[in-house]
Write a protein that holds these residues in place. Structure first.
Motif, PDB file in Angstrom:
ATOM      1  N   ARG A 185       0.856  16.761  18.347  1.00  0.00           N
ATOM      2  CA  ARG A 185       1.154  15.768  19.580  1.00  0.00           C
ATOM      3  C   ARG A 185       0.884  14.320  18.926  1.00  0.00           C
ATOM      4  N   ASN A 187       3.323   8.154  28.713  1.00  0.00           N
ATOM      5  CA  ASN A 187       4.420   8.350  29.816  1.00  0.00           C
ATOM      6  C   ASN A 187       4.226   8.615  31.160  1.00  0.00           C
ATOM      7  N   GLY A 245       6.432  14.645  26.781  1.00  0.00           N
ATOM      8  CA  GLY A 245       6.795  13.828  25.661  1.00  0.00           C
ATOM      9  C   GLY A 245       5.833  13.729  24.496  1.00  0.00           C
ATOM     10  N   GLY A 246       6.236  13.817  23.325  1.00  0.00           N
ATOM     11  CA  GLY A 246       5.329  13.504  22.236  1.00  0.00           C
ATOM     12  C   GLY A 246       4.760  15.006  21.659  1.00  0.00           C
ATOM     13  N   SER A 268       2.127  11.338  25.649  1.00  0.00           N
ATOM     14  CA  SER A 268       2.350  11.809  26.813  1.00  0.00           C
ATOM     15  C   SER A 268       1.245  11.151  27.852  1.00  0.00           C
ATOM     16  N   GLN A 319       8.490  18.856  26.950  1.00  0.00           N
ATOM     17  CA  GLN A 319       9.703  17.667  26.827  1.00  0.00           C
ATOM     18  C   GLN A 319       9.422  16.667  27.659  1.00  0.00           C
ATOM     19  N   SER A 320       9.133  17.203  28.805  1.00  0.00           N
ATOM     20  CA  SER A 320       9.435  16.008  29.983  1.00  0.00           C
ATOM     21  C   SER A 320       8.024  14.965  29.714  1.00  0.00           C
TER      22      SER A 320
END
Length: 313
Positions: A159, A245, A293-294, A242, A290-291
């Motif tokens: 990550r 985000n 992120g990272g 993440s 994926q939603s």
């Protein structure tokens, strides 16, 4: 447990058992008890050369060893915070619809390993530096805890680690006039958290020390850092892409890190633990990562290290 494991009142009152008492309890010879303790199979600690066995943990060990563990319908996760792991446990709880339970309590890496060593948790999530150094750093960290020879290290994901910032500060340079400036309000993590270790090493690379920051708060999870920034109480703090985000914040990427799970061998084979890893190989699991992120899931589920294969100290 409400009932003593044997009829000896003295044994029941004492929180620690001797080798002789454990041998009587399990109907084994003392030589076998010494072997189990030395191998880390049974919960034990050595004090001034004498083996002592925490009675509560011995009782739990007996239960866990019976028919693959009577507590196999729950998986208690501790250690480092992670939005993907938290979201995953919520989804799995809904799938099981009350027939099993995934619990997650964020403590930071070091305290999480302490709790795992004490038998108070089933899984500990850890991160302790850059991904390329994890194969050395993570086992070195684990070896400092009792019972590590019964543990395995499993990769959950790689990550992106860095700095969580306000959206309006994305233009600021990383120098004393920018994010390091005296007007920038920092939140840091508690000692023993992987993100605090990251911050200390990153600052050192910029010839800075944590005490030079204008620190206003200590946060105890990735998402508490992000929450404090989102509420305008601070301007910047360490965390993952993440977490940034989740709160619609800005982010300064610094490195990729390995986010791993430390698991006792008997827990590794539980259906609940394997189900956690399996979910991340499904379209829903991949989409979830994926939603947020990272995350890089290509190594998810890989067995990175085994305590029983480690060189004896």
């Amino acid at each position: 447990m409400n009932q003593p494991v044997c009829g000896d009142a003295t044994m029941h009152d004492n929180p620690f058992l001797t080798v002789h008492e454990v041998a009587r309890l399990l109907h084994l010879n003392e030589k076998k008890i010494y072997q189990l303790a030395s191998e880390g199979t049974m919960p034990a600690t050595k004090v001034t050369g004498k083996w002592l066995f925490p009675r509560r943990l011995v009782e739990q060990w007996i239960l866990e060893s019976s028919h693959h563990g009577v507590l196999a319908d729950r998986l208690m996760i501790t250690g480092s915070d992670d939005p993907l792991l938290a979201a995953l446990t919520m989804r799995l709880n809904q799938q099981h619809d009350g027939s099993a339970f995934y619990g997650m309590s964020v403590t930071g890496t070091r305290l999480g390993l302490d709790l795992l060593s004490q038998g108070r948790a089933d899984v500990c999530a850890i991160h302790w530096g850059r991904a390329e150094e994890a194969s050395l750093r993570h086992p070195a960290l684990i070896r400092g805890h009792d019972g590590y020879r019964q543990w395995v290290l499993v990769r959950l994901a790689r990550r992106t680690q860095g700095l969580i910032i306000r959206q309006e500060d994305r233009h600021l340079p990383i120098n004393p006039g920018g994010l390091f400036g005296s007007q920038r309000r920092w939140v840091v993590r508690q000692e023993g958290a992987g993100s605090q270790r990251f911050l200390q090493e990153w600052l050192s690379g910029h010839q800075m020390r944590p005490e030079q920051l204008n620190t206003l708060a200590i946060a105890y999870s990735e998402r508490e850092v992000a929450s404090l920034v989102a509420r305008g109480e601070v301007d910047v703090g360490p965390g993952t892409l993440s977490a940034a985000n989740e709160f619609g914040l800005g982010f300064v990427p610094v490195c990729e890190e390995a986010f791993d799970l430390v698991v006792p061998r008997n827990v590794y084979f539980r259906d609940l633990f394997q189900g956690l890893l399996d979910y991340l190989s499904t379209p829903n699991g991949i989409q979830l990562a994926q939603s947020l992120g990272g995350y890089d899931l290509r190594e998810c589920g890989q067995l990175i290290w085994r305590g029983d294969a480690a060189q004896h100290d």
